[in-house]
Design an enzyme around this catalytic site. Structure first.
Site, PDB file in Angstrom:
ATOM      1  N   SER A 151      -0.970   5.151  -3.524  1.00 57.50           N
ATOM      2  CA  SER A 151      -1.000   3.687  -3.570  1.00 57.50           C
ATOM      3  C   SER A 151      -1.855   3.182  -2.418  1.00 57.50           C
ATOM      4  O   SER A 151      -2.056   3.883  -1.410  1.00 57.50           O
ATOM      5  CB  SER A 151       0.419   3.123  -3.452  1.00 57.50           C
ATOM      6  OG  SER A 151       0.393   1.720  -3.234  1.00 57.50           O
ATOM      7  N   TYR A 170       8.749   2.315   0.712  1.00 59.61           N
ATOM      8  CA  TYR A 170       7.697   2.728  -0.227  1.00 59.61           C
ATOM      9  C   TYR A 170       6.454   3.171   0.542  1.00 59.61           C
ATOM     10  O   TYR A 170       5.909   4.246   0.294  1.00 59.61           O
ATOM     11  CB  TYR A 170       7.386   1.561  -1.160  1.00 59.61           C
ATOM     12  CG  TYR A 170       6.351   1.855  -2.220  1.00 59.61           C
ATOM     13  CD1 TYR A 170       6.684   2.567  -3.363  1.00 59.61           C
ATOM     14  CD2 TYR A 170       5.043   1.402  -2.078  1.00 59.61           C
ATOM     15  CE1 TYR A 170       5.737   2.825  -4.344  1.00 59.61           C
ATOM     16  CE2 TYR A 170       4.098   1.654  -3.052  1.00 59.61           C
ATOM     17  CZ  TYR A 170       4.440   2.373  -4.182  1.00 59.61           C
ATOM     18  OH  TYR A 170       3.498   2.623  -5.151  1.00 59.61           O
TER      19      TYR A 170
END
Length: 672
Positions: free
Chosen positions: A547, A560
């Protein structure tokens, strides 16, 4: 008031069209009925037809009975077709077949469809419907030594039996001759014609009678069996992960091959010893040669290292002796292995060869195995028509990941499903690994609807459990022969700042996004190392879908981001360790995928989570959150699946990129 002549003509021709559709619909119905059952037809074989006084409709080459429609039947002019029976042709086998093919083409009213090579046999039988199949039970008798002794008791006195003759014009002329003799003796044509080492023709003016005849004959065969077929399922042993990937690489001397393993009680029986294998060491029927060739390998060993070394030597010797590579390998204690150009071909090879095992077993009730002779095998193996059928069995698909087997975790929906779809369209075999059974199966089914020779498989997998990852890799090896690309895509997100984040949520996010990447790499790298060991010019790939949050900190999203940052550390470390084994390890770091459920789910999507967590200052609505993120991207749009797949394929294509974190963020993140 009387109808005008033209009106009468119109009604006449309309009635003909209606009648044609009705009769063809019956032909289509019975063709599909038998075609979708492997005990009657395998690999698109068999032929069916319907005829009137003037025309014949016969299955066209390249069409499978299981799914055939009106477009799958070639229509021929019977007057022109009759010339084939009356003409004299060349004495040379192959020149004669070419001449016959040309005359069939001249009689063909549907030039875009190639009529079956058995068209003339269908034409000479004096019944409206001809249903030619290759039932396993019938061939168990037709491929047995005592076939002529048992014919009357099984098939009745009225059946016409014809000893083996090479397919094509010569067979047609013999069938025509025997039908005329039968007609002269009985006053009518035979409704059952049996061809040694080939199959059966059942004919009638009624499709219901055809069904009745087949039912009666199969019941009769069953009543004469000394021992029924074994039907017990047997697991393919887990040790295949230590064997099959190596065999696949040894067989992939040029392009990558696909291998598939099957095991059951029947396979076990014929792979248990060299003596048992000898009973399936030669083909019984032309179809076996078409799809499996005429020679097969047997390895009387199950120890992984020994199997690999024996295969290495046997494969080389096999090719040198026969001029072609083996398509079937039986391995004691392991199972039956098909070696194909793609997944569709391995399925056909396994189905056809398993049918051969059944024929061999059944023939024991009727005097034992009656194989085709070397001369008969040679004719089929070089016959132009059969070569055409073999070429039709190879489904061409050209893609940038052609014949690579790719596991995509979290591929049941969203980003993962999109990545899997794009790669399937580029020629890959896809394994959908996901916890969601319903959506995972649906995703695999949709992927299999995409045209091409490769397949998709769903395997229920919890990537936080090593034993389930091992099961995933084992199933992949059984179905496709190895793993070329592992895409670690599955992940979860729980947004929240220090005050909101619970230890339980932090641990969950870390376990799935960070720990599981390690678990997966540990398991899959074992198979990849085995593959690179046996093919010098081959490289495998592990690709983590990371990501942009793995490249830049994320406010109130530290669980995350921390896992993703750690993932890049793992990527770089794995790359250093696995480079000597020619396994590349890279990450792709997508920008925000706004259209997927991760962001857009109305209940737990990131837009909702970020709004609730107050991550975007001043945001009052979901649209405010979305616009905030769009404003940070120079290209002013979200990331798409196609954007990411281009990055994935780039990394696969490269032989000189490993340990990289490739940003696909529309410029939101720029590497320094």
């Amino acid at each position: 008031m009387r109808l005008q002549h033209s009106q009468k003509e119109n009604i006449f021709f309309q009635n003909i069209i209606i009648e044609k559709k009705m009769t063809l619909s019956k032909l289509i119905e019975i063709s599909r009925e038998y075609g979708r059952h492997k005990e009657f037809v395998i690999a698109g074989g068999g032929n069916t037809s319907y005829k009137t006084a003037d025309h014949l409709w016969v299955k066209a080459s390249g069409h499978a009975l299981a799914t055939i429609g009106e477009e799958g039947f070639a229509q021929l002019d019977r007057k022109k077709l009759a010339l084939v029976a009356s003409k004299s042709y060349s004495d040379d086998n192959f020149e004669r077949e070419r001449q016959v093919k040309d005359d069939l083409a001249a009689a063909n009213l549907t030039s875009e469809r190639r009529p079956s090579v058995e068209t003339s046999m269908h034409d000479v039988i004096d019944y409206s419907y001809v249903i030619h199949l290759h039932p396993t039970a019938v061939n168990g008798v037709m491929c047995a030594n005592d076939v002529e002794k048992v014919l009357p008791s099984i098939f009745g006195e009225d059946a016409l039996y014809i000893p083996y003759i090479d397919p094509g014009y010569i067979l047609f002329k013999e069938v025509e001759k025997q039908i005329k003799l039968y007609r002269a003796a009985h006053g009518f044509d035979p409704k059952v014609i049996l061809l040694q080492n080939h199959g059966i023709f059942v004919s009638s003016d009624s499709v219901d009678e055809v069904r009745d005849i087949y039912d009666r004959l199969l019941k009769s065969i069953d009543s004469h069996l000394k021992q029924p077929l074994p039907t017990q399922e047997v697991e393919v042993p887990g040790v295949v992960t230590e064997i099959i990937p190596a065999l696949r690489m040894l067989a992939s001397t040029e392009e990558l091959k696909t291998l598939k393993v099957r095991n059951n009680a029947l396979v076990q029986h014929f792979s248990d010893s060299a003596a048992a294998f000898d009973k399936v060491s030669k083909p019984f029927t032309p179809d076996i040669i078409v799809y499996c060739k005429s020679k097969y390998l047997y390895i009387d060993e199950s120890n992984p290292a020994v199997v690999i070394e024996r295969f290495k030597t046997a494969y080389t010797d096999f090719v040198a002796t026969n001029g072609y590579p083996p398509k079937v390998v039986l391995i004691k204690g392991i199972g039956m292995v098909a070696i194909g150009e793609n997944s569709a071909q391995t399925d056909i090879i396994l189905d056809v060869f398993e049918d051969m095992l059944k024929i061999s077993w059944l023939s024991e009730s009727f005097g034992g195995q009656h194989f085709m002779t070397d001369a008969q095998i040679g004719f089929i193996d070089t016959w132009e028509v059969e070569n055409y059928r073999r070429s039709m069995a190879v489904v061409a698909s050209k893609g940038r990941v052609e014949n690579r087997t790719v596991i995509v975790t979290g591929a049941a929906q969203g980003f993962g499903e999109g990545i899997a779809r794009e790669l399937k369209e580029q020629g890959a075999n896809i394994v959908v690994a996901d916890l969601n059974v319903e959506k995972g199966r649906a995703a695999a089914a949709e992927l299999n609807a995409i045209k091409g020779g490769n397949k998709a498989l769903f395997v229920k997998t919890d990537i936080s459990k090593t034993e389930e990852i091992e099961h995933l890799v084992a199933e992949t090896v059984k179905h496709f022969g190895g793993v070329d690309v592992f895409i670690s895509n599955a992940g979860i997100l729980r947004a929240g700042g220090l005050d909101e984040m619970t230890p339980e949520n932090f641990d969950l996010v870390t376990k799935i996004n960070y720990n599981a990447y390690f678990y997966c790499t540990k398991v899959v790298s074992k198979v990849m190392k085995l593959q690179t060991q046996y093919k010098a010019d081959y490289m495998a790939d592990i690709i983590q879908i990371n990501s942009k949050s793995g490249l830049s900190g994320s406010k109130k999203n530290f669980a995350y981001a921390g896992g993703k940052f750690g993932g890049i550390g793992l990527t770089q470390s794995f790359a250093l360790e696995l480079a000597p084994d020619r396994i590349k390890v890279n990450s792709v770091c997508p920008g925000n995928f706004y259209d997927g459920p991760l962001w857009s789910d109305p209940e737990r999507g990131l837009f909702v989570q970020y709004l609730e967590a107050g991550k975007v200052p001043g945001a009052q609505t979901i649209e405010d959150v979305k616009q905030f993120y769009l404003n940070q991207t120079p290209i002013q749009r979200g990331c798409t699946v196609k954007d990411v797949v281009k990055g994935v394929i780039y990394l696969i294509d490269q032989a000189y990129e490993t340990g990289q974190a490739l940003p696909v963020t529309g410029g939101q993140i720029m590497l320094k």
